[in-house]
Motif scaffolding. Structure first.
Motif, PDB file in Angstrom:
ATOM      1  N   LEU A 165      -5.136  16.357  25.906  1.00 10.86           N
ATOM      2  CA  LEU A 165      -3.591  16.626  26.122  1.00 10.86           C
ATOM      3  C   LEU A 165      -3.170  16.850  27.548  1.00 10.86           C
ATOM      4  CD1 LEU A 165      -0.716  16.565  24.888  1.00 10.86           C
ATOM      5  CD2 LEU A 165      -1.249  19.105  24.447  1.00 10.86           C
ATOM      6  N   PRO A 166      -3.899  17.916  28.336  1.00  7.12           N
ATOM      7  CA  PRO A 166      -3.379  18.118  29.724  1.00  7.12           C
ATOM      8  C   PRO A 166      -3.646  16.824  30.482  1.00  7.12           C
ATOM      9  CG  PRO A 166      -4.767  19.993  28.751  1.00  7.12           C
ATOM     10  CD  PRO A 166      -4.821  18.637  27.796  1.00  7.12           C
ATOM     11  N   PHE A 167      -4.627  16.127  30.295  1.00  9.41           N
ATOM     12  CA  PHE A 167      -4.937  14.822  31.355  1.00  9.41           C
ATOM     13  C   PHE A 167      -4.020  13.767  30.696  1.00  9.41           C
ATOM     14  CE2 PHE A 167      -6.676  10.359  30.775  1.00  9.41           C
ATOM     15  CZ  PHE A 167      -6.925  10.357  32.116  1.00  9.41           C
ATOM     16  N   PHE A 168      -3.602  13.611  29.562  1.00  2.72           N
ATOM     17  CA  PHE A 168      -2.416  12.536  29.288  1.00  2.72           C
ATOM     18  C   PHE A 168      -1.237  12.899  29.804  1.00  2.72           C
ATOM     19  CE2 PHE A 168       0.838  11.559  26.303  1.00  2.72           C
ATOM     20  CZ  PHE A 168       0.589  10.216  26.174  1.00  2.72           C
ATOM     21  N   ILE A 169      -0.730  14.301  29.824  1.00  4.68           N
ATOM     22  CA  ILE A 169       0.418  14.606  30.163  1.00  4.68           C
ATOM     23  C   ILE A 169       0.487  14.434  31.780  1.00  4.68           C
ATOM     24  CG2 ILE A 169       1.948  16.448  30.644  1.00  4.68           C
ATOM     25  CD1 ILE A 169       1.171  17.987  28.081  1.00  4.68           C
ATOM     26  N   THR A 170      -0.667  14.804  32.292  1.00  8.23           N
ATOM     27  CA  THR A 170      -0.760  14.465  33.864  1.00  8.23           C
ATOM     28  C   THR A 170      -0.758  13.197  34.305  1.00  8.23           C
ATOM     29  OG1 THR A 170      -2.037  16.531  34.065  1.00  8.23           O
ATOM     30  CG2 THR A 170      -2.177  15.063  35.918  1.00  8.23           C
ATOM     31  N   GLN A 171      -1.340  12.344  33.534  1.00  8.37           N
ATOM     32  CA  GLN A 171      -1.304  11.047  34.096  1.00  8.37           C
ATOM     33  C   GLN A 171      -0.037  10.116  33.563  1.00  8.37           C
ATOM     34  OE1 GLN A 171      -1.656   7.463  32.488  1.00  8.37           O
ATOM     35  NE2 GLN A 171      -1.197   8.549  30.293  1.00  8.37           N
ATOM     36  N   SER A 172       0.565  10.530  32.668  1.00  9.57           N
ATOM     37  CA  SER A 172       1.807  10.150  32.098  1.00  9.57           C
ATOM     38  C   SER A 172       3.066  10.464  33.212  1.00  9.57           C
ATOM     39  CB  SER A 172       2.332  10.393  30.790  1.00  9.57           C
ATOM     40  OG  SER A 172       1.392   9.780  29.824  1.00  9.57           O
ATOM     41  N   LEU A 173       2.855  11.707  33.593  1.00  8.55           N
ATOM     42  CA  LEU A 173       4.012  12.170  34.502  1.00  8.55           C
ATOM     43  C   LEU A 173       3.735  11.441  36.014  1.00  8.55           C
ATOM     44  CD1 LEU A 173       3.796  15.818  33.967  1.00  8.55           C
ATOM     45  CD2 LEU A 173       5.908  14.190  33.528  1.00  8.55           C
ATOM     46  N   GLY A 174       2.562  11.152  36.218  1.00 11.08           N
ATOM     47  CA  GLY A 174       2.046  10.439  37.619  1.00 11.08           C
ATOM     48  C   GLY A 174       2.847   8.917  37.481  1.00 11.08           C
ATOM     49  N   ALA A 175       2.561   8.344  36.465  1.00  9.37           N
ATOM     50  CA  ALA A 175       2.838   6.876  36.451  1.00  9.37           C
ATOM     51  C   ALA A 175       4.705   6.919  36.388  1.00  9.37           C
ATOM     52  CB  ALA A 175       2.533   6.227  34.939  1.00  9.37           C
ATOM     53  N   PHE A 176       5.275   8.059  35.847  1.00  8.23           N
ATOM     54  CA  PHE A 176       6.626   7.977  35.664  1.00  8.23           C
ATOM     55  C   PHE A 176       7.172   8.291  36.853  1.00  8.23           C
ATOM     56  CE2 PHE A 176      10.238  10.968  35.593  1.00  8.23           C
ATOM     57  CZ  PHE A 176      11.200  10.503  34.781  1.00  8.23           C
ATOM     58  N   ASN A 177       6.413   9.282  37.887  1.00  6.92           N
ATOM     59  CA  ASN A 177       7.185   9.652  39.179  1.00  6.92           C
ATOM     60  C   ASN A 177       6.721   8.307  40.166  1.00  6.92           C
ATOM     61  OD1 ASN A 177       8.287  11.763  40.324  1.00  6.92           O
ATOM     62  ND2 ASN A 177       6.757  12.538  41.328  1.00  6.92           N
ATOM     63  N   ASP A 178       5.791   7.622  40.035  1.00 10.23           N
ATOM     64  CA  ASP A 178       5.560   6.407  40.965  1.00 10.23           C
ATOM     65  C   ASP A 178       6.625   5.424  40.770  1.00 10.23           C
ATOM     66  OD1 ASP A 178       3.028   7.013  42.020  1.00 10.23           O
ATOM     67  OD2 ASP A 178       1.853   5.591  40.313  1.00 10.23           O
ATOM     68  N   ASN A 179       7.115   5.013  39.461  1.00  7.89           N
ATOM     69  CA  ASN A 179       8.008   4.166  39.049  1.00  7.89           C
ATOM     70  C   ASN A 179       9.551   4.710  39.496  1.00  7.89           C
ATOM     71  OD1 ASN A 179       6.916   1.585  37.906  1.00  7.89           O
ATOM     72  ND2 ASN A 179       5.716   3.124  37.153  1.00  7.89           N
ATOM     73  N   LEU A 180       9.708   6.078  39.101  1.00  8.09           N
ATOM     74  CA  LEU A 180      11.163   6.769  39.383  1.00  8.09           C
ATOM     75  C   LEU A 180      11.371   6.664  40.834  1.00  8.09           C
ATOM     76  CD1 LEU A 180      13.552   8.249  38.349  1.00  8.09           C
ATOM     77  CD2 LEU A 180      12.034  10.353  39.008  1.00  8.09           C
ATOM     78  N   PHE A 181      10.181   6.910  41.827  1.00  6.18           N
ATOM     79  CA  PHE A 181      10.665   7.005  43.222  1.00  6.18           C
ATOM     80  C   PHE A 181      10.650   5.608  43.552  1.00  6.18           C
ATOM     81  CE2 PHE A 181       9.216   6.800  47.581  1.00  6.18           C
ATOM     82  CZ  PHE A 181      10.099   7.667  48.130  1.00  6.18           C
ATOM     83  N   LYS A 182       9.641   4.564  43.175  1.00  6.93           N
ATOM     84  CA  LYS A 182       9.706   3.264  43.721  1.00  6.93           C
ATOM     85  C   LYS A 182      11.030   2.426  43.323  1.00  6.93           C
ATOM     86  CE  LYS A 182       6.721   0.128  41.778  1.00  6.93           C
ATOM     87  NZ  LYS A 182       5.566  -0.424  41.267  1.00  6.93           N
ATOM     88  N   GLN A 183      11.322   2.413  42.184  1.00  6.47           N
ATOM     89  CA  GLN A 183      12.620   1.889  41.644  1.00  6.47           C
ATOM     90  C   GLN A 183      14.024   2.543  42.370  1.00  6.47           C
ATOM     91  OE1 GLN A 183      12.485  -0.719  40.000  1.00  6.47           O
ATOM     92  NE2 GLN A 183      14.562  -1.295  39.526  1.00  6.47           N
ATOM     93  N   SER A 184      13.916   3.716  42.753  1.00  5.64           N
ATOM     94  CA  SER A 184      15.034   4.398  43.455  1.00  5.64           C
ATOM     95  C   SER A 184      15.043   3.694  44.787  1.00  5.64           C
ATOM     96  CB  SER A 184      14.769   5.934  43.360  1.00  5.64           C
ATOM     97  OG  SER A 184      15.136   6.374  41.763  1.00  5.64           O
ATOM     98  N   LEU A 185      13.995   3.745  45.375  1.00 10.28           N
ATOM     99  CA  LEU A 185      13.908   3.152  46.698  1.00 10.28           C
ATOM    100  C   LEU A 185      14.657   1.716  46.646  1.00 10.28           C
ATOM    101  CD1 LEU A 185      13.259   3.134  49.629  1.00 10.28           C
ATOM    102  CD2 LEU A 185      11.020   2.796  49.096  1.00 10.28           C
ATOM    103  N   ILE A 186      14.037   0.969  45.911  1.00 10.01           N
ATOM    104  CA  ILE A 186      14.413  -0.518  45.753  1.00 10.01           C
ATOM    105  C   ILE A 186      15.970  -0.765  45.507  1.00 10.01           C
ATOM    106  CG2 ILE A 186      14.245  -2.427  44.470  1.00 10.01           C
ATOM    107  CD1 ILE A 186      11.191  -1.992  44.072  1.00 10.01           C
TER     108      ILE A 186
END
Length: 624
Positions: A16-37
């Motif tokens: 579970l901690p790994f699952f949450i960590t990797q999901s938050l990372g994927a979310f943040n990647d795309n949140l920042f990248k799409q916001s920049l675009i």
């Protein structure tokens, strides 16, 4: 033996901690990248063609995968993976702080720097992300765990993309985005604190800091693995080639071919992402809790079928004076086939990608696993860049329409996967076994844990039908070398499966002495190499459903190579189409329940034919 659902992993600290960590990372990647675009497109004061800056964003994010994946693979083997994840997540907070300052000050250069750094963060995290799973999960949990990770990743990507759109629509978008990306990074670091220790695979490794020579060496290591692993890497990268083309064209397709507004883009992205999440989750149930690469041809078939369906029904949606919103589109029957094709592509994409990841993880030596996954990431990045070039050429120079591009991709998918399956026929063999055990029969297993996870053993089983070997091979996780009557071995279609599986044809001593003797030599060689060998000691198919006398060849095998003997029994096959029941029919007992039962190992000194026949009879019981 019943297996816990993959969702039970979400209640375990080792996942579970790994699952949450990797999901938050994927979310943040795309949140920042799409916001920049979106900021470049609508918010920032920029002179000239804004599309150049959008393409620069794509380049800056993917470039680190070329530059740093090889280094990341070395880190993943030299250092404990849990410590690496925490360090990478701590760096994410600093990176997002720089990005936040960029948003608050409208400083494009800072935002682009943060984007490149986030690409570096993802490149470093990738090999650790996939190589930690085999350490944290049991073998029977690997497919389910990979399915959850793929589900979490694609839903996080979707959520990040949608979240960016919502935040950027605010008048005060800058502080909202700045706070969100830093907060999510902090939450990812906190969740990483609960990841259990995952020791280093090769702590003595000497790091090679030359990223160019090491990238080449890493690619050679990955593509130099066994054909099943190396072609799985190619197949994995091909999936990202196809996925990148579809995802890149969705906004323009929604506008020009579905005649929709921004909400239609979101609807299509949602359906595609939910489809992949659903397919990823279904892999565990369809594969029976084991790494079942037979799903890969099934997934490839679906990718082509639904790609063609998408192309065929493009243009069905009529234009309107004003663009359709997502509710209006759902109310139009003309759009349903397109939307079904999009969901189907996602579902079968999940069937395709999850077993490939699981195979790469399970069949790569632990001390090379991180570097092999790094090689996969480098090749993924290369394929995505090539997909962008191919798309530009086909849409601008060849002047194809977007649906025609989808047609080309679907046809290319046939060729690429035909090449993979030709080089590694195990994919096709496992697909045929999987299809048989999920179409004509409902196969259940009992006590298969009696079969050892490693080391040689001789399996003995009653012989009821022409497909006994396929059903047993599909049920047992380890590869099995079957000894079978040479005329069954030579049956059309099935011969391909038997040859690929390394089956051993045998004839009667008086019928073909050379084949008879050669079979015993092959059996001894396989057992000496620590493999599983399965024989049907009756020497022929039953003609009345009962278990015949066990022949003396069994004793010769264990005298030549003394190994434990595991009795097996098939229940419920008599009367099915592939048996010799005179009253059989194709539709008689179609989809019937078949059970494979294993008994406890019998020591070599007690493994006499009469005793083994008695044990197999007891296991089978009265259910023929």
């Amino acid at each position: 033996m019943s297996q816990a659902s993959q969702f039970s992993l979400l209640g375990k600290r080792r996942f579970l901690p790994f699952f949450i960590t990797q999901s938050l990372g994927a979310f943040n990647d795309n949140l920042f990248k799409q916001s920049l675009i979106l900021a470049i497109l609508y918010k920032l004061a920029i002179d000239g063609d804004r599309s150049i800056w959008i393409n620069l964003c794509a380049l800056l994010f993917i470039l680190p995968f070329f530059l740093f994946s090889a280094l990341a693979g070395q880190f993943g083997e030299k250092y404990p993976k849990d410590a690496l994840i925490r360090l990478i997540k701590l760096a994410e907070i600093g990176i997002m702080a720089i990005g936040a300052i960029g948003f608050l000050s409208n400083h494009l250069a800072l935002m682009l720097l943060a984007l490149f750094a986030m690409g570096t963060h993802s490149a470093l995290f990738g090999p650790v992300k996939y190589s930690i799973l085999p350490q944290a999960l049991h073998e029977q949990e690997l497919v389910g765990g990979n399915g959850l990770v793929e589900m979490g990743t694609f839903l996080a990507i979707l959520a990040g993309t949608i979240g960016a759109g919502v935040m950027m629509s605010s008048t005060h978008y800058a502080p909202v985005v700045a706070c969100a990306v830093v907060l999510v990074a902090a939450l990812g670091y906190l969740s990483s604190q609960w990841i259990p220790r995952a020791s280093a695979a090769s702590p003595q490794m000497k790091l090679e800091w030359n990223i160019f020579t090491q990238s080449w060496a890493t690619l050679r290591l990955g593509l130099g693995q066994t054909p099943a692993v190396s072609r799985s890497i190619v197949g994995n990268s091909w999936f990202w080639f196809v996925g990148a083309i579809y995802l890149t064209q969705i906004p323009a397709y929604a506008k020009d071919w579905l005649h929709g507004d921004e909400t239609v883009v979101t609807l299509v992205l949602t359906l595609f992402s939910v489809g992949i999440a659903l397919g990823s989750l279904l892999c565990e149930r369809l594969s029976g809790h084991k790494v079942e690469i037979g799903l890969v041809p099934f997934g490839s078939f679906g990718l082509t079928l639904f790609g063609l369906l998408w192309w065929w029904h493009s243009g069905d949606v009529p234009p309107a004076a004003t663009p359709h919103d997502w509710l209006a589109l759902l109310g139009m029957s003309e759009a349903w086939w397109v939307l079904l094709a999009i969901v189907g592509l996602g579902v079968f994409g999940g069937f395709y990608i999850v077993p490939l990841y699981a195979l790469i993880q399970s069949r790569t030596p632990e001390q090379e696993r991180s570097r092999v996954i790094a090689a996969n990431n480098i090749l993924n990045a290369l394929f995505m860049v090539v997909s962008a070039i191919v798309t530009i050429v086909l849409l601008t120079l060849v002047e194809l329409t977007i649906p025609q591009l989808f047609l080309v991709v679907s046809l290319l998918n046939i060729g690429v996967n035909a090449y993979i399956f030709r080089i590694v026929p195990e994919f096709t063999m496992r697909f045929m076994i999987w299809l048989l055990s999920h179409s004509m029969y409902r196969v259940e297993h009992r006590d298969l844990q009696q079969i050892p996870e490693e080391g040689a053993a001789l399996l003995v089983c009653n012989h009821v039908s022409f497909v006994d070997a396929l059903l047993i091979g599909g049920a047992v996780r380890r590869p099995i070398r079957f000894v079978m009557y040479y005329k069954i071995y030579q049956l059309p279609v099935l011969n391909f499966v038997f040859r690929t599986a390394g089956a051993i044809p045998i004839a009667g001593r008086n019928e073909d002495p050379e084949t008879y003797e050669r079979a015993f030599k092959q059996i001894a060689a396989y057992l000496a190499d620590g493999e599983l060998v399965c024989i049907f000691p009756e020497g022929k198919l039953t003609t009345d459903g009962e278990i015949d006398e066990f022949k003396g060849g069994l004793s010769r095998i264990i005298e030549q190579t003394p190994v434990p003997v595991i009795p097996l029994a098939l229940q419920g096959l008599w009367g099915s189409f592939f048996s010799r029941d005179p009253a059989k029919g194709f539709f008689r007992r179609l989809w019937s329940r078949v059970t494979l039962v294993a008994g406890s190992a019998i020591p070599v000194e007690a493994a006499q034919p009469a005793l083994l026949r008695e044990r197999v009879s007891q296991l089978r019981g009265n259910l023929r």
